[in-house]
Motif scaffolding. Structure first.
Motif, PDB file in Angstrom:
ATOM      1  N   GLY A 157     -19.331   8.880  17.427  1.00  0.00           N
ATOM      2  CA  GLY A 157     -20.439   9.789  17.167  1.00  0.00           C
ATOM      3  C   GLY A 157     -20.743  10.605  18.420  1.00  0.00           C
ATOM      4  N   ARG A 158     -21.975  10.544  18.872  1.00  0.00           N
ATOM      5  CA  ARG A 158     -22.343  11.261  20.093  1.00  0.00           C
ATOM      6  C   ARG A 158     -21.783  10.537  21.317  1.00  0.00           C
ATOM      7  NH1 ARG A 158     -28.470  11.993  20.753  1.00  0.00           N
ATOM      8  NH2 ARG A 158     -28.404   9.802  20.145  1.00  0.00           N
ATOM      9  N   VAL A 159     -21.479  11.312  22.351  1.00  0.00           N
ATOM     10  CA  VAL A 159     -20.992  10.752  23.615  1.00  0.00           C
ATOM     11  C   VAL A 159     -21.921  11.226  24.724  1.00  0.00           C
ATOM     12  CG1 VAL A 159     -19.077  10.607  25.240  1.00  0.00           C
ATOM     13  CG2 VAL A 159     -18.613  10.776  22.776  1.00  0.00           C
ATOM     14  N   ARG A 171     -20.526  17.467  33.117  1.00  0.00           N
ATOM     15  CA  ARG A 171     -19.150  17.571  33.615  1.00  0.00           C
ATOM     16  C   ARG A 171     -18.367  16.295  33.324  1.00  0.00           C
ATOM     17  NH1 ARG A 171     -21.416  20.847  37.878  1.00  0.00           N
ATOM     18  NH2 ARG A 171     -21.926  18.999  39.114  1.00  0.00           N
ATOM     19  N   LEU A 172     -19.026  15.158  33.475  1.00  0.00           N
ATOM     20  CA  LEU A 172     -18.358  13.891  33.193  1.00  0.00           C
ATOM     21  C   LEU A 172     -17.989  13.782  31.714  1.00  0.00           C
ATOM     22  CD1 LEU A 172     -20.564  11.568  35.429  1.00  0.00           C
ATOM     23  CD2 LEU A 172     -18.110  11.966  35.718  1.00  0.00           C
ATOM     24  N   VAL A 173     -18.889  14.222  30.838  1.00  0.00           N
ATOM     25  CA  VAL A 173     -18.582  14.205  29.401  1.00  0.00           C
ATOM     26  C   VAL A 173     -17.391  15.121  29.121  1.00  0.00           C
ATOM     27  CG1 VAL A 173     -19.422  14.841  27.102  1.00  0.00           C
ATOM     28  CG2 VAL A 173     -20.914  13.579  28.676  1.00  0.00           C
ATOM     29  N   ARG A 174     -17.370  16.309  29.744  1.00  0.00           N
ATOM     30  CA  ARG A 174     -16.252  17.238  29.524  1.00  0.00           C
ATOM     31  C   ARG A 174     -14.928  16.656  30.027  1.00  0.00           C
ATOM     32  NH1 ARG A 174     -20.097  21.232  31.017  1.00  0.00           N
ATOM     33  NH2 ARG A 174     -19.282  21.309  33.156  1.00  0.00           N
ATOM     34  N   SER A 175     -14.996  15.835  31.081  1.00  0.00           N
ATOM     35  CA  SER A 175     -13.756  15.233  31.601  1.00  0.00           C
ATOM     36  C   SER A 175     -13.093  14.327  30.563  1.00  0.00           C
ATOM     37  CB  SER A 175     -14.047  14.442  32.879  1.00  0.00           C
ATOM     38  OG  SER A 175     -14.692  13.209  32.600  1.00  0.00           O
ATOM     39  N   ARG A 233     -20.430   5.988  11.939  1.00  0.00           N
ATOM     40  CA  ARG A 233     -20.133   6.489  13.272  1.00  0.00           C
ATOM     41  C   ARG A 233     -20.905   5.683  14.312  1.00  0.00           C
ATOM     42  NH1 ARG A 233     -18.411  12.718  13.850  1.00  0.00           N
ATOM     43  NH2 ARG A 233     -17.142  12.859  11.945  1.00  0.00           N
ATOM     44  N   ALA A 234     -20.335   5.602  15.497  1.00  0.00           N
ATOM     45  CA  ALA A 234     -20.963   4.847  16.587  1.00  0.00           C
ATOM     46  C   ALA A 234     -21.142   5.768  17.785  1.00  0.00           C
ATOM     47  CB  ALA A 234     -20.110   3.642  16.968  1.00  0.00           C
ATOM     48  N   ASP A 235     -22.389   5.895  18.222  1.00  0.00           N
ATOM     49  CA  ASP A 235     -22.674   6.686  19.423  1.00  0.00           C
ATOM     50  C   ASP A 235     -22.275   5.874  20.653  1.00  0.00           C
ATOM     51  OD1 ASP A 235     -23.740   8.616  17.764  1.00  0.00           O
ATOM     52  OD2 ASP A 235     -25.815   7.952  18.040  1.00  0.00           O
ATOM     53  N   VAL A 236     -21.632   6.542  21.599  1.00  0.00           N
ATOM     54  CA  VAL A 236     -21.124   5.880  22.806  1.00  0.00           C
ATOM     55  C   VAL A 236     -21.826   6.474  24.019  1.00  0.00           C
ATOM     56  CG1 VAL A 236     -19.088   5.420  24.215  1.00  0.00           C
ATOM     57  CG2 VAL A 236     -18.886   5.478  21.717  1.00  0.00           C
ATOM     58  N   SER A 237     -22.282   5.599  24.912  1.00  0.00           N
ATOM     59  CA  SER A 237     -22.897   6.086  26.154  1.00  0.00           C
ATOM     60  C   SER A 237     -22.410   5.247  27.326  1.00  0.00           C
ATOM     61  CB  SER A 237     -24.425   6.042  26.068  1.00  0.00           C
ATOM     62  OG  SER A 237     -24.887   4.710  25.955  1.00  0.00           O
ATOM     63  N   PHE A 238     -22.337   5.899  28.477  1.00  0.00           N
ATOM     64  CA  PHE A 238     -21.901   5.247  29.708  1.00  0.00           C
ATOM     65  C   PHE A 238     -23.011   5.356  30.749  1.00  0.00           C
ATOM     66  CE2 PHE A 238     -18.118   6.679  27.551  1.00  0.00           C
ATOM     67  CZ  PHE A 238     -17.238   5.621  27.677  1.00  0.00           C
ATOM     68  N   ASN A 239     -23.215   4.285  31.472  1.00  0.00           N
ATOM     69  CA  ASN A 239     -24.131   4.318  32.610  1.00  0.00           C
ATOM     70  C   ASN A 239     -23.292   4.485  33.872  1.00  0.00           C
ATOM     71  OD1 ASN A 239     -25.785   2.814  34.889  1.00  0.00           O
ATOM     72  ND2 ASN A 239     -27.234   3.512  33.338  1.00  0.00           N
ATOM     73  N   VAL A 240     -23.543   5.556  34.610  1.00  0.00           N
ATOM     74  CA  VAL A 240     -22.731   5.884  35.786  1.00  0.00           C
ATOM     75  C   VAL A 240     -23.606   5.891  37.041  1.00  0.00           C
ATOM     76  CG1 VAL A 240     -21.309   7.635  36.911  1.00  0.00           C
ATOM     77  CG2 VAL A 240     -21.073   7.227  34.452  1.00  0.00           C
ATOM     78  N   GLU A 241     -23.193   5.090  38.020  1.00  0.00           N
ATOM     79  CA  GLU A 241     -23.787   5.147  39.355  1.00  0.00           C
ATOM     80  C   GLU A 241     -22.759   5.813  40.258  1.00  0.00           C
ATOM     81  OE1 GLU A 241     -25.211   1.365  40.756  1.00  0.00           O
ATOM     82  OE2 GLU A 241     -25.727   0.720  38.721  1.00  0.00           O
ATOM     83  N   GLU A 242     -23.048   7.055  40.642  1.00  0.00           N
ATOM     84  CA  GLU A 242     -22.040   7.836  41.372  1.00  0.00           C
ATOM     85  C   GLU A 242     -21.716   7.255  42.741  1.00  0.00           C
ATOM     86  OE1 GLU A 242     -21.919  12.328  40.040  1.00  0.00           O
ATOM     87  OE2 GLU A 242     -23.855  11.824  40.941  1.00  0.00           O
TER      88      GLU A 242
END
Length: 408
Positions: A157-159, A171-175, A233-242
């Motif tokens: 689903g959503r990212v 930008r990370l999503v576009r990568s 559908r399953a929405d996917v999310s990432f937690n990012v510590e740069e």
């Protein structure tokens, strides 16, 4: 500490009536005396031909199983409906019911839950599992069938990426939607199939993107998916510590006369680049790799020091290289080898003598590997107590390597 106690017998026998006879209790320290007393009390009922005790360490404490014979044991496991997608071996690992283990009814719901969780993490959120157990009286086996209805695999689903500023998150999503991501199987776009392989590749793609920005101390963690049954559908999310920018330099010696090759070798030798992480172990592994690299080039005295400087938004790492003078391997010898000839030992070592076109082959890594391989060769020949002590003598510019062997 005893975490749980189970009584296992013929599944048609109500073992709850015998629990009061067990002196050992969950939550108490394990007692050999209480176990013996429990076995004696259970045998005194004359309902069982034999009482065995099986003790297994688990995270919650010791799992104590009283096996009241005649008991049944785990027999054949089947997974109709699931083996068309997953391997039988992987499904066995998931349910964790080893064959010939005592059959415990209470473990079946746990196995069902583990199997359902596995299916959902692989995109089958609508899967169902029903279990049937058939008792093989003649062989005292419980054959278990997990009837699996996979239904349709979910789609992405959503990212989202959470943590960085909005523009950087975009930008990370576009990568994860780039051509490179598509070619490597890491593309994470709405409508794509929800698979563990795709999610792992996408996580790796995020790490590589951050590494390309010199964010080598970043952390990427996938959050639990948000599943929508109405759309499957399953929405996917990432937690990012740069994390801070990591600047890595080498000084004192070049890795190649060509700058672009030197850069590639640096990234190959220093694992921080591949791992996308920064810690003391990776810094040390990079140091050892650089030492081995120069030793393999003939600089057997090569030394590498590391200098790390921490700033609020930057980490600077310097590998200071002192490659020393070039050497060659003059002699390789063995002492104490009474039962294996030298020519056979030579074929099992990584170190090589010099010849017309080579200074030989030597490094600390090769030395350790040679010791391991010699000891393995002796053990295969029946010498279990063999010990090998390497000795390296530097004659500038030549070195002699001697393997002192105690065959045992």
């Amino acid at each position: 500490m005893v975490g749980s106690i189970e009584l296992v017998s013929d599944p048609r026998i109500n073992v709850d009536a015998f629990r009061a006879l067990v002196a050992q209790k969950a939550g108490e320290t394990y007692s050999g005396e209480k176990i013996k007393a429990s076995v004696a009390a259970l045998q005194a009922t004359r309902r069982f031909t034999k009482v065995d005790v099986d003790v297994r360490p688990e995270a919650a404490g010791l799992h104590v199983i009283f096996v009241l014979e005649p008991a049944f044991y785990v027999g054949i496991l089947q997974f109709p409906g699931a083996t068309r997608v997953f391997t039988y071996t992987r499904l066995l690992q998931v349910v964790n019911l080893p064959d010939e283990d005592p059959y415990e009814k209470t473990r079946i719901p746990q196995a069902e839950t583990a199997l359902l969780n596995f299916l959902r993490t692989n995109g089958f959120f609508q899967a169902t599992v029903g279990t049937e157990t058939q008792l093989d009286e003649e062989n005292q086996l419980a054959n278990i069938t997990f009837n699996v209805q996979l239904n349709k695999r979910a789609r992405i689903g959503r990212v989202e990426v959470q943590g960085p500023p909005q523009q950087e998150a975009a930008r990370l999503v576009r990568s994860m939607r780039s051509l490179r991501a598509t070619v490597t199987g890491a593309a994470l776009k709405p409508g794509k199939s929800y698979t563990q392989e795709r999610l792992k590749s996408a996580t790796g793609r995020l790490q590589k993107y951050l590494a390309g920005q010199r964010r080598l101390a970043s952390r990427v963690r996938m959050n639990p998916p948000q599943y929508h049954a109405e759309t499957n559908r399953a929405d996917v999310s990432f937690n990012v510590e740069e994390g801070p920018i990591v600047d890595i330099r080498t000084a004192g010696a070049r890795l190649s006369v060509f700058p672009f090759l030197g850069g590639r070798r640096q990234k190959k030798l220093i694992p921080i680049y591949d791992e996308g992480a920064f810690d003391r172990d990776l810094v040390e592994e990079g140091r050892r790799n650089l030492v081995n690299f120069f030793q393999e080039k003939g600089y057997f005295d090569a030394k590498v020091k590391t200098v790390v400087q921490h700033q609020p938004d930057k980490i600077s790492l310097l590998y200071q290289i002192d490659k020393g003078k070039r050497h060659r391997v003059r002699e390789i010898s063995f002492r104490g080898n009474q039962n294996l000839p030298e020519d056979k030992l030579l074929t099992h070592i990584e170190i090589r003598k010099h010849h017309l076109l080579s200074r030989g082959r030597y490094s600390e890594k090769f030395l350790r590997k040679s010791v391991t391989d010699i000891e393995a060769l002796y053990r295969d020949a029946g010498y279990e107590n063999v010990k090998v002590d390497p000795q390296v003598v530097d004659h500038e510019p030549d070195i002699d390597v001697t393997f002192q062997i105690v065959e045992g």
